[in-house]
Scaffold this motif. Structure first.
Motif, PDB file in Angstrom:
ATOM      1  N   ASN A  11     -29.464 -41.662-143.284  1.00 36.11           N
ATOM      2  CA  ASN A  11     -30.607 -40.879-142.401  1.00 36.11           C
ATOM      3  C   ASN A  11     -31.869 -41.539-142.730  1.00 36.11           C
ATOM      4  OD1 ASN A  11     -28.582 -39.414-140.781  1.00 36.11           O
ATOM      5  ND2 ASN A  11     -28.439 -37.942-142.567  1.00 36.11           N
ATOM      6  N   ALA A  12     -32.032 -42.538-143.449  1.00 34.49           N
ATOM      7  CA  ALA A  12     -33.424 -42.798-144.055  1.00 34.49           C
ATOM      8  C   ALA A  12     -34.371 -43.323-142.895  1.00 34.49           C
ATOM      9  CB  ALA A  12     -33.145 -44.020-145.032  1.00 34.49           C
ATOM     10  N   LEU A  13     -35.723 -43.608-143.031  1.00 30.46           N
ATOM     11  CA  LEU A  13     -36.602 -43.762-142.146  1.00 30.46           C
ATOM     12  C   LEU A  13     -36.441 -45.182-141.581  1.00 30.46           C
ATOM     13  CD1 LEU A  13     -39.193 -43.007-140.723  1.00 30.46           C
ATOM     14  CD2 LEU A  13     -40.478 -43.977-142.648  1.00 30.46           C
ATOM     15  N   HIS A  14     -36.146 -46.162-142.595  1.00 28.96           N
ATOM     16  CA  HIS A  14     -35.831 -47.381-142.078  1.00 28.96           C
ATOM     17  C   HIS A  14     -34.701 -47.742-140.907  1.00 28.96           C
ATOM     18  CE1 HIS A  14     -32.763 -47.959-145.283  1.00 28.96           C
ATOM     19  NE2 HIS A  14     -32.262 -48.843-144.498  1.00 28.96           N
ATOM     20  N   VAL A  15     -33.664 -46.882-141.316  1.00 27.43           N
ATOM     21  CA  VAL A  15     -32.316 -46.778-140.162  1.00 27.43           C
ATOM     22  C   VAL A  15     -33.048 -46.396-138.837  1.00 27.43           C
ATOM     23  CG1 VAL A  15     -30.549 -45.604-139.660  1.00 27.43           C
ATOM     24  CG2 VAL A  15     -30.940 -46.314-142.083  1.00 27.43           C
ATOM     25  N   ARG A  16     -33.996 -45.265-138.870  1.00 25.04           N
ATOM     26  CA  ARG A  16     -34.493 -44.687-137.640  1.00 25.04           C
ATOM     27  C   ARG A  16     -35.426 -45.598-136.905  1.00 25.04           C
ATOM     28  NH1 ARG A  16     -34.967 -40.277-141.583  1.00 25.04           N
ATOM     29  NH2 ARG A  16     -37.449 -40.156-140.990  1.00 25.04           N
ATOM     30  N   GLU A  17     -36.175 -46.149-137.725  1.00 29.19           N
ATOM     31  CA  GLU A  17     -37.310 -47.195-137.106  1.00 29.19           C
ATOM     32  C   GLU A  17     -36.770 -48.376-136.646  1.00 29.19           C
ATOM     33  OE1 GLU A  17     -40.844 -48.069-138.858  1.00 29.19           O
ATOM     34  OE2 GLU A  17     -41.732 -46.132-138.913  1.00 29.19           O
ATOM     35  N   ILE A  18     -35.574 -48.788-137.433  1.00 28.91           N
ATOM     36  CA  ILE A  18     -35.357 -50.109-136.830  1.00 28.91           C
ATOM     37  C   ILE A  18     -34.468 -50.269-135.647  1.00 28.91           C
ATOM     38  CG2 ILE A  18     -33.681 -52.314-137.393  1.00 28.91           C
ATOM     39  CD1 ILE A  18     -34.624 -51.867-140.237  1.00 28.91           C
ATOM     40  N   GLY A  19     -33.567 -49.032-135.510  1.00 29.33           N
ATOM     41  CA  GLY A  19     -32.902 -48.491-134.378  1.00 29.33           C
ATOM     42  C   GLY A  19     -31.585 -49.104-134.630  1.00 29.33           C
ATOM     43  N   ARG A  20     -31.265 -49.881-135.035  1.00 27.48           N
ATOM     44  CA  ARG A  20     -29.792 -50.389-135.496  1.00 27.48           C
ATOM     45  C   ARG A  20     -29.404 -50.934-136.920  1.00 27.48           C
ATOM     46  NH1 ARG A  20     -26.311 -55.878-133.207  1.00 27.48           N
ATOM     47  NH2 ARG A  20     -24.477 -55.090-134.110  1.00 27.48           N
ATOM     48  N   GLY A  80     -38.890 -34.351-144.836  1.00 20.50           N
ATOM     49  CA  GLY A  80     -37.434 -33.942-144.633  1.00 20.50           C
ATOM     50  C   GLY A  80     -36.636 -34.940-145.333  1.00 20.50           C
ATOM     51  N   ASP A  81     -37.241 -36.189-145.571  1.00 17.54           N
ATOM     52  CA  ASP A  81     -36.201 -37.220-146.213  1.00 17.54           C
ATOM     53  C   ASP A  81     -36.067 -37.043-147.858  1.00 17.54           C
ATOM     54  OD1 ASP A  81     -36.251 -38.739-143.818  1.00 17.54           O
ATOM     55  OD2 ASP A  81     -37.728 -39.980-144.317  1.00 17.54           O
ATOM     56  N   GLU A  82     -35.088 -37.738-148.045  1.00 18.57           N
ATOM     57  CA  GLU A  82     -34.587 -37.626-149.500  1.00 18.57           C
ATOM     58  C   GLU A  82     -35.195 -38.415-150.558  1.00 18.57           C
ATOM     59  OE1 GLU A  82     -33.025 -34.949-151.537  1.00 18.57           O
ATOM     60  OE2 GLU A  82     -32.431 -33.579-149.647  1.00 18.57           O
ATOM     61  N   GLU A  91     -35.756 -33.431-151.938  1.00 19.84           N
ATOM     62  CA  GLU A  91     -36.383 -33.627-150.515  1.00 19.84           C
ATOM     63  C   GLU A  91     -37.985 -33.502-150.556  1.00 19.84           C
ATOM     64  OE1 GLU A  91     -36.295 -30.877-146.269  1.00 19.84           O
ATOM     65  OE2 GLU A  91     -34.944 -30.487-148.093  1.00 19.84           O
ATOM     66  N   ILE A  92     -38.230 -34.142-149.728  1.00 22.71           N
ATOM     67  CA  ILE A  92     -39.736 -34.086-149.510  1.00 22.71           C
ATOM     68  C   ILE A  92     -40.136 -33.243-148.313  1.00 22.71           C
ATOM     69  CG2 ILE A  92     -41.846 -35.557-148.633  1.00 22.71           C
ATOM     70  CD1 ILE A  92     -40.474 -37.898-149.663  1.00 22.71           C
ATOM     71  N   THR A  93     -40.548 -32.051-148.721  1.00 24.71           N
ATOM     72  CA  THR A  93     -40.552 -30.834-147.775  1.00 24.71           C
ATOM     73  C   THR A  93     -42.034 -31.068-146.759  1.00 24.71           C
ATOM     74  OG1 THR A  93     -41.505 -29.490-149.406  1.00 24.71           O
ATOM     75  CG2 THR A  93     -39.022 -29.330-149.124  1.00 24.71           C
TER      76      THR A  93
END
Length: 671
Positions: A39-48, A373-375, A354-356
């Motif tokens: 669920n990391a940011l790079h996974v969300r941003e890159i899209g695939r 919300g990321d760890e 977690e970064i709250t």
């Protein structure tokens, strides 16, 4: 060839950074991730993104076969390794090209040459680039190393031949710690880089670290993109980087750049690289070559106006450099600070969890790989963000960076924010009267939080805002239930007046104080009492959209406030402040028991247990050594007594906050 699909074999901020430029160039980016990064940011941003293994890097980001398989699955034409992980691995470069894909970086032969510090030094000597004197060749026998150190004379720097980025270095300063330093350096080199070979070099106690960014087309054409100054380091790890190198003569810097280019040309260098030097007076000496993109590349982008990732991809596609040395100019001054999840009060140990809350400033460049919300995982580098400022001159750039750090808020994990802020405002650093060990000599002063003369006022404001702020969802308000606070209430008609509502406010520095917020007076006036019942009067006026006006002692202060659960964030013109509210007594009690419980400060592996059951322990004694994020951290006792209930053994994995031992009172001393 034209790259259509690019696999980014990395994570975090650099993966996000590469993906953005790839899209701008019409290239489709595809990411990879471990189970821990699902669920990391790079996974969300890159899209695939394609799963390549378990959380530990050795089981995912360092697995060549898994990365190659993911690239084939993605239909990638090329792989960009970023920095770290496989970026400097010649076997990986060979595997990429054997699979019919382009490796965005130097050739495997170049990586092999510069990946070993001994062979890199030989290459520099062959190119007539000045090097530091030292013992010849790499050594791995502790007794042989000790003999060489004694012959060279203290101090001597031990450098792992496979190390890089400041890792794998240890300074030997005296006979007292000689064998301990040698065995520790060999152990770290083996566990981190897979090789025990050590290089022994003369140590320069008061040098500056200057590095030159180079780019080559692989056919003998190499240019430099000016230099960066990375002198501010802590234990050989860069903290603040800037470009250009302020205060050094331009003719000296030109000679250094010329030697960097000469070294690159001698090996037909391909792609981006950084040639690092130590500068002492009018002399300079080769350190190493980092054959990849650097963490600090944004400051070079700022002063040159070039996109280094785009240049990297341009070269990888066989299009050459596309520019000459005369095309490259330097404008203004840029400075970068690395914001890390680490605890300066605990020897800068990484802080996991977690970064709250994450609030980063506007108006400057931010390269980040996480969001609220990321760890922060124990498996990887704990970087939160890079803050980059570009201005007309160095003084302005440092002032703007300091202001940006003032407006940076992180909760949930410890950070080095205050440490960075102290650096940017330090008078000696402003005059560049620093060297690579300067931070270590002033660590206590730099990590002592500055006194906030308005601390009581802001704590009181936070308490008032928390108590009075209307919530959209009343079920989230812990004060809606009468039983959750002490104090008393008066009921006047249909209105409920809270008179004497108590709340414990904890600030970002973990100082907590129980306050009593009195009833609302005329014109929104409040009186807040500290534990000594000293009153502080103020008014808070809600102006809407999170904007408030606070008056105190005849001064009107404007602020923006945000309340999220029990977190209160206050932003003023000069800074942002974070507070956490709790019902009274929430932090009270248990201190005696807590100080006798020895907890692991973060998730990691126990590499050694020092104390044994029944040992007499003094406060500060090391109980065990923890390895996390490639760092060894001493877990120390916070009370004196007898070691008992030791629950860990060598090689055991532990979680953050896990109790590993207890320190029982020494009954003989009590009686």
């Amino acid at each position: 060839m034209q790259i259509k699909t690019l696999l980014i074999a990395n994570r975090g901020e650099i993966a996000c950074r590469i993906a953005r430029t790839a899209r701008d160039l019409g290239i489709t980016p595809v990411g990879v991730h471990s189970e821990a990064d699902a669920n990391a940011l790079h996974v969300r941003e890159i899209g695939r993104s394609i799963l390549i293994g378990a959380g530990p890097a050795s089981e995912s980001y360092l697995k060549i076969d898994a990365v190659i398989k993911a690239a084939k699955q993605a239909g990638a034409d090329a792989i960009h390794p970023g920095y770290g992980f496989l970026a400097e691995n010649p076997d990986f470069a060979n595997a990429v090209e054997a699979a019919g894909m382009v490796f965005v970086g130097p050739t495997a032969e170049t990586l092999d040459r510069f990946g070993d510090k001994a062979s890199a030094k030989e290459a520099a000597i062959a190119a007539s680039v000045p090097v530091l004197s030292g013992a010849a060749g790499a050594k791995s026998d502790p007794d042989e190393i000790a003999t060489e150190v004694r012959e060279m004379g203290f101090p001597v720097l031990l450098k792992a031949v496979g190390g890089g980025g400041g890792r794998g270095q240890r300074l030997v300063e005296s006979e007292d710690t000689l064998m301990q330093d040698i065995t520790g350096a060999l152990r770290e080199a083996k566990s981190t880089f897979g090789s025990e070979g050590m290089l022994l070099e003369r140590f320069l106690p008061a040098a500056r670290h200057v590095e030159v960014q180079i780019a080559g087309d692989g056919a003998g054409h190499v240019v430099h993109l000016f230099e960066r100054d990375c002198t501010l380091q802590r234990r050989h790890q860069k903290v603040i980087e800037e470009a250009p190198a302020w205060g050094l003569p331009r003719d000296l810097l030109d000679r250094i750049a010329s030697d960097a280019v000469k070294l690159g040309e001698s090996l037909n260098y391909r792609g981006l690289g950084t040639v690092e030097f130590l500068v002492a007076g009018d002399d300079y000496f080769f350190l190493e070559v980092n054959p990849r993109i650097q963490v600090e590349h944004p400051v070079t982008e700022a002063i040159t106006g070039l996109d280094l990732v785009a240049l990297h991809l341009h070269i990888a596609q066989g299009a050459g450099l596309g520019l000459t040395q005369a095309d490259i100019t330097c404008t203004g001054h840029a400075v970068e600070a690395r914001l890390y999840a680490e605890d300066p009060a605990n020897e800068f140990a990484p802080s996991t969890g977690e970064i709250t809350t994450l609030s980063l400033p506007d108006g400057i460049r931010i390269d980040s790989g996480v969001e609220a919300g990321d760890e922060v995982s124990p498996f990887y580098d704990p970087m939160i963000a890079k803050l980059i400022v570009h201005a007309a001159d160095r003084e302005t750039a440092l002032a703007r960076l300091a202001e940006a750090l003032d407006h940076t808020i992180v909760a949930g994990v410890e950070t080095n924010r205050d440490f960075l802020t102290a650096l940017t405002r330090d008078a000696e650093f402003a005059q560049m009267k620093v060297h690579t060990r300067w931070i270590d000599t002033r660590l206590e002063a730099l990590t002592t939080p500055p006194a906030d003369t308005n601390a009581d006022l802001w704590r009181a404001v936070a308490a008032v805002l928390f108590v009075t702020k209307e919530r959209d969802d009343q079920t989230t308000n812990p004060w809606a239930n009468h039983s959750t606070f002490t104090g008393w209430r008066l009921c006047v008609g249909d209105a409920l007046v809270e008179a004497g509502q108590r709340v414990t406010m904890m600030s970002a520095d973990h100082e907590d104080e129980e306050l009593r917020v009195g009833p609302i007076g005329p014109d929104g006036q409040f009186t807040v009492f500290n534990p000594d019942e000293t009153p502080l009067s103020l008014t808070c006026t809600d102006l809407g959209s999170g904007r408030w006006r606070v008056t105190h002692n005849g001064e009107a202060l404007m602020l923006d406030a945000r309340i999220n659960g029990d977190i209160i964030e206050i932003a003023t013109a000069d800074a942002r402040r974070l507070f956490r509210a709790a019902p009274p007594l929430a932090f009270a009690g248990g201190e005696g028991a807590a100080e006798r419980a020895v907890e692991s400060p973060l998730t990691g592996m126990i590499v050694d247990v020092i104390a044994s059951e029944g040992d007499v322990i003094a406060e500060g004694d090391v109980i065990a050594i923890l390895e996390s994020m490639k760092l060894e951290i001493s877990i120390k006792a916070t009370a004196a007594g007898i070691a008992s209930n030791i629950t860990v053994t060598k090689g055991m994995m532990v979680d953050r906050g896990q109790i590993i031992a207890e320190i029982a009172p020494n009954e003989s001393e009590e009686t």
